[in-house]
Design a protein around this motif. Sequence first.
Motif, PDB file in Angstrom:
ATOM      1  N   TYR A  50       0.907  -1.064   0.024  1.00 43.04           N
ATOM      2  CA  TYR A  50       0.103  -0.152  -0.154  1.00 43.04           C
ATOM      3  C   TYR A  50       0.756   1.382   0.067  1.00 43.04           C
ATOM      4  CZ  TYR A  50      -3.285   3.380   1.742  1.00 43.04           C
ATOM      5  OH  TYR A  50      -4.183   4.555   1.842  1.00 43.04           O
ATOM      6  N   SER A  57      -6.212   3.565  -3.459  1.00 46.05           N
ATOM      7  CA  SER A  57      -6.362   2.534  -2.494  1.00 46.05           C
ATOM      8  C   SER A  57      -6.664   3.135  -1.378  1.00 46.05           C
ATOM      9  CB  SER A  57      -5.300   1.550  -2.447  1.00 46.05           C
ATOM     10  OG  SER A  57      -5.172   1.110  -3.831  1.00 46.05           O
ATOM     11  N   ARG A  58      -7.280   2.423  -0.153  1.00 48.15           N
ATOM     12  CA  ARG A  58      -7.482   3.150   0.909  1.00 48.15           C
ATOM     13  C   ARG A  58      -7.319   2.076   1.884  1.00 48.15           C
ATOM     14  NH1 ARG A  58     -12.968   3.438   2.759  1.00 48.15           N
ATOM     15  NH2 ARG A  58     -14.268   2.443   1.261  1.00 48.15           N
ATOM     16  N   LYS A 118      -1.486   9.820   6.268  1.00 44.60           N
ATOM     17  CA  LYS A 118      -2.404   8.672   6.133  1.00 44.60           C
ATOM     18  C   LYS A 118      -1.734   7.353   6.564  1.00 44.60           C
ATOM     19  CE  LYS A 118      -4.651   9.100   2.436  1.00 44.60           C
ATOM     20  NZ  LYS A 118      -5.437   8.910   1.143  1.00 44.60           N
ATOM     21  N   ALA A 134     -10.101   2.495  -3.494  1.00 45.96           N
ATOM     22  CA  ALA A 134     -10.892   3.689  -3.216  1.00 45.96           C
ATOM     23  C   ALA A 134     -11.875   3.972  -3.896  1.00 45.96           C
ATOM     24  CB  ALA A 134      -9.930   4.947  -3.389  1.00 45.96           C
TER      25      ALA A 134
END
Length: 134
Positions: A50, A57-58, A118, A134
């Motif tokens: 990631y 993406s999350r 984040k 996402a």
Amino acid sequence: MQPVSIILNILWILIGGAWMAFGWLVAAVVMAITIIGLPWARAAFNIAVYTLLPFGSRAVRRDEVTGIPDIGTGPLGVIGNVIWFVLAGWWLALGHLITAIIWAVTIIGLPFAWAHLKLAGIALWPVGRTIVPA
């Protein structure tokens, strides 16, 4: 993945995002070598991927995706996250925070600074998270 996400991910890798992904990978390998650290190694490896490609993406809690609580999202996950924080989480978060501050100085670096912030939060509490589009 959206074209903007692809462009941001390429820029991310070229201008230094890969070094933090390498930090996550080192943490995953160290945890895997200890055998006892295998649950943390899995989480660190997932977040290394990631960290390498954060745009598009999350990270979310696994029970939000599956609808079923599991070991990583329950009380054992909290204990695992506390152990992670002591062993590796604080220095990974510190690396992301320092990098975010450096990027925040420039206007063009603000999206990258936000991504590092984040990731710093995830670095503190990674167990029980999964990566989704996402």
